[in-house]
Design a protein around this motif. Structure first.
Motif, PDB file in Angstrom:
ATOM      1  N   GLN A 228       0.823  -1.208   0.000  1.00 25.78           N
ATOM      2  CA  GLN A 228       0.000   0.000   0.000  1.00 25.78           C
ATOM      3  C   GLN A 228       0.858   1.260   0.000  1.00 25.78           C
ATOM      4  O   GLN A 228       0.513   2.262  -0.645  1.00 25.78           O
ATOM      5  CB  GLN A 228      -0.946   0.003   1.203  1.00 25.78           C
ATOM      6  CG  GLN A 228      -1.991  -1.098   1.187  1.00 25.78           C
ATOM      7  CD  GLN A 228      -2.899  -1.030  -0.030  1.00 25.78           C
ATOM      8  OE1 GLN A 228      -3.162   0.044  -0.576  1.00 25.78           O
ATOM      9  NE2 GLN A 228      -3.356  -2.182  -0.488  1.00 25.78           N
ATOM     10  N   ILE A 229       1.978   1.228   0.698  1.00 27.87           N
ATOM     11  CA  ILE A 229       2.890   2.375   0.692  1.00 27.87           C
ATOM     12  C   ILE A 229       3.435   2.600  -0.717  1.00 27.87           C
ATOM     13  O   ILE A 229       3.463   3.729  -1.221  1.00 27.87           O
ATOM     14  CB  ILE A 229       4.021   2.164   1.709  1.00 27.87           C
ATOM     15  CG1 ILE A 229       3.468   2.275   3.144  1.00 27.87           C
ATOM     16  CG2 ILE A 229       5.157   3.162   1.494  1.00 27.87           C
ATOM     17  CD1 ILE A 229       4.441   1.847   4.212  1.00 27.87           C
ATOM     18  N   ALA A 230       3.873   1.527  -1.369  1.00 30.34           N
ATOM     19  CA  ALA A 230       4.379   1.659  -2.736  1.00 30.34           C
ATOM     20  C   ALA A 230       3.291   2.176  -3.673  1.00 30.34           C
ATOM     21  O   ALA A 230       3.550   3.004  -4.553  1.00 30.34           O
ATOM     22  CB  ALA A 230       4.916   0.310  -3.220  1.00 30.34           C
ATOM     23  N   ARG A 231       2.053   1.714  -3.473  1.00 32.71           N
ATOM     24  CA  ARG A 231       0.951   2.156  -4.324  1.00 32.71           C
ATOM     25  C   ARG A 231       0.652   3.643  -4.118  1.00 32.71           C
ATOM     26  O   ARG A 231       0.211   4.330  -5.046  1.00 32.71           O
ATOM     27  CB  ARG A 231      -0.279   1.305  -4.016  1.00 32.71           C
ATOM     28  CG  ARG A 231      -1.495   1.598  -4.883  1.00 32.71           C
ATOM     29  CD  ARG A 231      -2.589   0.584  -4.614  1.00 32.71           C
ATOM     30  NE  ARG A 231      -2.169  -0.768  -4.982  1.00 32.71           N
ATOM     31  CZ  ARG A 231      -2.850  -1.867  -4.668  1.00 32.71           C
ATOM     32  NH1 ARG A 231      -3.960  -1.784  -3.963  1.00 32.71           N
ATOM     33  NH2 ARG A 231      -2.413  -3.059  -5.058  1.00 32.71           N
TER      34      ARG A 231
ATOM     35  N   GLU B 285      -4.090  -2.100   5.927  1.00 28.00           N
ATOM     36  CA  GLU B 285      -3.198  -2.869   5.051  1.00 28.00           C
ATOM     37  C   GLU B 285      -3.815  -3.202   3.704  1.00 28.00           C
ATOM     38  O   GLU B 285      -3.117  -3.644   2.786  1.00 28.00           O
ATOM     39  CB  GLU B 285      -2.758  -4.157   5.749  1.00 28.00           C
ATOM     40  CG  GLU B 285      -3.885  -5.123   6.051  1.00 28.00           C
ATOM     41  CD  GLU B 285      -3.395  -6.417   6.696  1.00 28.00           C
ATOM     42  OE1 GLU B 285      -2.435  -7.025   6.187  1.00 28.00           O
ATOM     43  OE2 GLU B 285      -3.989  -6.798   7.727  1.00 28.00           O
ATOM     44  N   TYR B 286      -5.123  -2.993   3.572  1.00 30.72           N
ATOM     45  CA  TYR B 286      -5.792  -3.277   2.301  1.00 30.72           C
ATOM     46  C   TYR B 286      -6.201  -2.004   1.566  1.00 30.72           C
ATOM     47  O   TYR B 286      -6.937  -2.056   0.583  1.00 30.72           O
ATOM     48  CB  TYR B 286      -7.001  -4.168   2.548  1.00 30.72           C
ATOM     49  CG  TYR B 286      -6.616  -5.478   3.200  1.00 30.72           C
ATOM     50  CD1 TYR B 286      -5.857  -6.419   2.511  1.00 30.72           C
ATOM     51  CD2 TYR B 286      -6.969  -5.755   4.517  1.00 30.72           C
ATOM     52  CE1 TYR B 286      -5.472  -7.610   3.110  1.00 30.72           C
ATOM     53  CE2 TYR B 286      -6.594  -6.940   5.124  1.00 30.72           C
ATOM     54  CZ  TYR B 286      -5.840  -7.869   4.422  1.00 30.72           C
ATOM     55  OH  TYR B 286      -5.450  -9.045   5.028  1.00 30.72           O
ATOM     56  N   GLY B 287      -5.737  -0.847   2.043  1.00 30.11           N
ATOM     57  CA  GLY B 287      -5.975   0.403   1.347  1.00 30.11           C
ATOM     58  C   GLY B 287      -7.215   1.157   1.766  1.00 30.11           C
ATOM     59  O   GLY B 287      -7.568   2.152   1.131  1.00 30.11           O
ATOM     60  N   HIS B 288      -7.894   0.729   2.831  1.00 27.76           N
ATOM     61  CA  HIS B 288      -9.110   1.392   3.288  1.00 27.76           C
ATOM     62  C   HIS B 288      -8.774   2.505   4.278  1.00 27.76           C
ATOM     63  O   HIS B 288      -8.067   2.269   5.263  1.00 27.76           O
ATOM     64  CB  HIS B 288     -10.051   0.386   3.954  1.00 27.76           C
ATOM     65  CG  HIS B 288     -10.393  -0.772   3.075  1.00 27.76           C
ATOM     66  ND1 HIS B 288     -10.204  -2.091   3.452  1.00 27.76           N
ATOM     67  CD2 HIS B 288     -10.885  -0.819   1.801  1.00 27.76           C
ATOM     68  CE1 HIS B 288     -10.581  -2.889   2.477  1.00 27.76           C
ATOM     69  NE2 HIS B 288     -10.989  -2.141   1.461  1.00 27.76           N
TER      70      HIS B 288
END
Length: 541
Positions: free
Chosen positions: A214-217, A525-528
């Motif tokens: 998620q950090i990279a995204r 951790e899932y972007g929420h």
């Protein structure tokens, strides 16, 4: 830590290991010599294999607007093979600098009465004189034919107000690795990784990898990590280190330690750190008594800290990015809870913090001040809660110089306070609220959910976050560590958001002419997203 290191050295004087055995990775009567590292596959450390560079990571130099520090790890002892960084303003590169090779020799007692001997090699190449926030391309090359792929990293944005535009950074702490080290042989999941058993932790879910993904995204301009980096020392008490084989237990008075965890760690973060500057603070698990310099000697080989902080405190430093000044502090120096390094700077770090905050707050081009470190000034978990040493040393300075954000790790949860001044919350700051730090005070974040198994909040204290808000979020039964190392009961009316799962912060900064804003967004951790606060400051003329 100095006493622990001296004990370690005396032990090794009585249990000598031949350097020849270390280099070839053979087992001797008094040694368990380990070789290998996961980023390079099974051929790592084999002297007949081509020399390769892996685990690439980049950071800012002392002047973040013009300096980058490139680093990586070698697959084996270089044995005369030279390593180069090729770099330039375009993918055509054009410039070459020979890298510095830093040899880290580790000899640590093992639980079977012998010594684990390991030798690792890290390469470092500083590049100065770069323009601000312009991508700079690079690749690693060795003289025996290896050439890595081309990546790009960028220096910081200048502070001149006419030059700054919106930018983003990310933050978390307490990361570790999902991958089990391959070495020494026989290490099993849970021994030296994030897969150790807890009743509600599924070791098959790669939480550290999920957060990292998620950090990279998010594509931040830089990333900061508030200590407890790789967990090569999973005990974290600042005691003498001991390698503990699978099924064994560390002897009384020892911390577990496996230097090859760092090989796995650098390989894991490369997906982000090879192009995004990662800036590290040190936590209690980063005090490695095997090495000198207050347990930070290993970091001197692996990492490139900017080096503009107080002498003798490598992870205390500062840098600016646009209208934000960032200070990394070493809370091991002031902790009342874990005292292995308490007081090691003899007050020099705190004096530096005051001088540095005063200078940044007086600079009209700097709007926001952000401090990050490991131990928590304000938190309410069962495991560590709040550290009175951090409060006594620094909170009054944060008040005086109107620090906007304090970002902490240590507790493996997410928690956010209301704005605090003088140890008292000044107002309720719920989800999607606006905070005016100049009048409201400092907000403290605990973001220790970077990958390690989670902690619990105090008994009876429930989570409260977006979509699950409690009408009353006060915690009546928390505690703070006192000067003698005891727990002192306290209520925590300042605890506003509590979230027990894995998470990180995404910070979006919008510099302005009349007012500047900063959105601090909590992401799982899932972007929420599950919490957001906007910080607003008037720009000074």
């Amino acid at each position: 830590m100095a006493e622990q290191h001296e004990w370690h050295q005396e032990y090794l004087r009585r249990h000598r290991v031949s350097r020849r055995n270390v280099l070839r990775g053979a087992a001797a009567a008094a040694a368990v010599a380990a070789v290998g590292t996961s980023p390079f596959g099974g051929r790592a450390y084999a002297q007949d294999a081509p020399l390769a560079v892996g685990g690439r990571h980049v950071g800012f130099g002392a002047d973040a607007t013009s300096q980058l520090r490139f680093a990586g790890q070698l697959s084996r002892r270089p044995a005369g093979t030279k390593v180069f960084l090729e770099h330039g303003p375009t993918p055509a590169l054009g410039a070459t600098v020979e890298a510095e090779v830093r040899n880290l020799l580790t000899q640590v007692p093992s639980s079977d009465g012998g010594v684990l001997a390991a030798e690792q090699f890290y390469v470092h190449a500083p590049v100065d004189g770069l323009p601000g926030r312009v991508p700079h391309y690079y690749r690693w090359r060795t003289s025996d034919g290896f050439a890595g792929d081309i990546r790009a990293a960028a220096t910081a944005m200048p502070t001149a107000r006419a030059a700054i535009v919106p930018f983003r950074f990310t933050m978390m702490g307490d990361q570790g690795t999902d991958e089990t080290p391959a070495l020494p042989s026989g290490v099993a999941p849970g021994d030296y990784d994030d897969k150790y058993y807890k009743a509600d932790n599924d070791p098959n879910v790669p939480h550290a990898t999920n957060v990292l993904r998620q950090i990279a995204r998010a594509k931040p301009d830089f990333h900061i990590l508030a200590g407890d980096i790789a967990y090569a020392d999973p005990s974290g008490a600042g005691k003498p280190n001991q390698f503990v084989s699978h099924g064994a237990k560390s002897a009384h008075g020892f911390d577990k330690f496996n230097p090859y965890v760092w090989d796995v760690y650098f390989g894991a973060i490369e997906v982000s750190a090879a192009q995004t500057p990662w800036m590290f603070a040190t936590g209690n698990h980063d005090m490695e008594a095997t090495y000198g310099s207050h347990g930070y000697g290993g970091h001197a080989a692996r990492l490139d800290f900017p080096g503009n902080g107080p002498a003798g405190c490598p992870s205390a430093y500062s840098f600016t990015y646009g209208n934000v000044a960032v200070l990394s502090l070493d809370a091991n120096d002031v902790s009342y809870e874990i005292r292995a390094n308490t007081g090691y700077s003899d007050g020099a770090q705190t004096s530096w913090v005051e001088r540095t905050l005063a200078a940044y707050r007086a600079n009209p081009d700097i709007d926001f001040l952000v401090c990050f470190f490991h131990h928590c000034a304000y938190s309410t978990t069962e495991a560590h809660a709040s550290d009175g040493g951090v409060r006594d040393a620094w909170v009054a300075l944060f008040d005086r110089y109107q620090v906007d954000l304090v970002l902490q790790g240590h507790n493996h949860v997410f928690e956010r306070t209301d704005p605090i001044r003088g140890n008292v919350a000044t107002k309720v700051a719920g989800d999607n609220s606006v905070v005016y730090p100049e009048t409201d005070g400092t907000v403290y974040y605990t973001v220790g959910g970077g990958g390690r198994p989670r902690y619990d909040f105090q008994p009876g204290s429930r989570e409260s976050y977006r979509g699950n808000e409690l009408p009353d979020t006060a915690v009546p039964n928390s505690y703070v560590w006192a000067p003698g190392g005891d727990k002192q009961d306290e209520a925590a009316p300042w605890s506003r958001v509590r979230f027990r799962n894995y998470s990180f912060l995404r910070v979006d900064v919008r510099p302005g002419i009349f007012a500047s804003e900063m959105d601090v967004i909590a992401v799982d951790e899932y972007g929420h997203e599950f919490d957001r606060v906007t910080y607003r400051r008037q720009v000074r003329g």
